[in-house]
Design an enzyme around this catalytic site. Structure first.
Site, PDB file in Angstrom:
ATOM      1  N   ARG A  88       0.822  -1.213   0.000  1.00 46.78           N
ATOM      2  CA  ARG A  88       0.000   0.000   0.000  1.00 46.78           C
ATOM      3  C   ARG A  88       0.858   1.266   0.000  1.00 46.78           C
ATOM      4  NH1 ARG A  88      -4.285  -0.224   4.639  1.00 46.78           N
ATOM      5  NH2 ARG A  88      -5.080   1.562   3.432  1.00 46.78           N
ATOM      6  N   ASN A  89       2.164   1.112   0.165  1.00 45.04           N
ATOM      7  CA  ASN A  89       3.052   2.267   0.122  1.00 45.04           C
ATOM      8  C   ASN A  89       3.393   2.561  -1.339  1.00 45.04           C
ATOM      9  OD1 ASN A  89       5.584   3.914   0.266  1.00 45.04           O
ATOM     10  ND2 ASN A  89       5.307   3.579   2.457  1.00 45.04           N
ATOM     11  N   ALA A  90       3.302   3.817  -1.736  1.00 43.90           N
ATOM     12  CA  ALA A  90       3.461   4.196  -3.143  1.00 43.90           C
ATOM     13  C   ALA A  90       4.901   4.487  -3.540  1.00 43.90           C
ATOM     14  CB  ALA A  90       2.597   5.426  -3.434  1.00 43.90           C
ATOM     15  N   THR A 100       4.788   8.827   1.129  1.00 40.06           N
ATOM     16  CA  THR A 100       4.291   7.804   0.199  1.00 40.06           C
ATOM     17  C   THR A 100       3.423   6.768   0.900  1.00 40.06           C
ATOM     18  OG1 THR A 100       6.302   6.489   0.503  1.00 40.06           O
ATOM     19  CG2 THR A 100       6.262   8.070  -1.329  1.00 40.06           C
TER      20      THR A 100
END
Length: 270
Positions: A148-150, A246
């Protein structure tokens, strides 16, 4: 963490008796317990707490040690207790772990988190700092692996011309990007910055900057990271930039909005 839990934590890691002054210093160095003013608990307070919990501690010849078998109080019997040395995140060498070492509550031991080594080399131009890797990244020993971290999606959008999503050190090093974190280790419930218990110990970032003179800019992955850096380390003599986090926990901006700001990274690498 309470003071007596911190004493248990230190003694279990050390593996033998310690003086109250030695215990007080270890607790303060690891920021396991601080007084209201942020100061170190004095040695006399350590001794007093050890006397208060004779079911946990033995005081002999001016030194404190743990009982080989701890009779927990009623409230503590409801907690699952396990040996701290079963955890790979333990800050202490496994050689000091013995079968008969006392037990510490799972709540305390599982909250200890240890960060990763810096991804830096002689070609690094920009060092990106986070606060501390999330649990998934710590378990897999690599940065920004929570799906889920961009972070990796943004970096690949900016610098990768292929369809493959790169998430490795060599990819970043070839670009001139390095990764590290403000915090080295500490107690944290879960992966979020809001889960920190007390004050984590910090990485020697200034020493790293002195060693790698090629680093010309610092980029902070989110405002929380920047605030943690200023509080724990202070100002440095190279340009600093704060980009939007992020992390999915920072939801005030869309991915496209974050990407637009992170595009400035290209200018810093010229």
């Amino acid at each position: 963490m309470t003071l007596h839990e911190a004493i248990i934590y230190v003694l279990e890691g050390y593996g033998s008796a310690m003086s109250s002054a030695e215990i007080a210093k270890k607790i303060f160095d690891k920021k396991l317990y601080l007084q209201q003013a942020g100061s170190m608990a004095p040695a006399k307070q350590i001794r007093a707490r050890a006397r208060k919990y004779p079911q946990f501690f033995i005081i002999e010849d001016g030194k404190i040690c743990l009982k080989t078998s701890l009779d927990f109080t009623d409230s503590q019997k409801n907690k699952t207790s396990i040996n701290l040395c079963q955890f790979t995140s333990s800050p202490f060498p496994k050689s000091k772990c013995k079968e008969n070492l006392p037990f510490i509550s799972q709540e305390v031991s599982s909250n200890f988190k240890q960060g990763l080594a810096p991804w830096v080399n002689e070609k690094t131009k920009v060092l990106i700092l986070g606060t501390m890797p999330g649990d998934i990244s710590i378990q897999q020993q690599s940065y920004y692996l929570n799906p889920r971290n961009a972070f990796w999606k943004i970096i690949n959008k900016l610098f990768n011309s292929t369809s493959r999503l790169e998430k490795n050190r060599s990819f970043l090093n070839n670009i001139g990007i390095g990764l590290w974190d403000v915090y080295k280790e500490g107690l944290r419930k879960g992966s979020l910055d809001t889960g920190f218990i007390g004050n984590p110990s910090t990485n020697e970032i200034k020493d790293l900057l002195n060693k790698y003179q090629s680093i010309k800019s610092l980029v902070f992955n989110g405002q929380n990271t920047y605030k943690a850096f200023l509080k724990a380390i202070g100002k440095v003599n190279i340009p600093c930039y704060v980009f939007p986090s992020t992390s999915s926990a920072y939801s005030r901006m869309t991915f496209e909005e974050k990407l637009k700001v992170w595009t400035k990274l290209k200018e810093l690498l010229k």
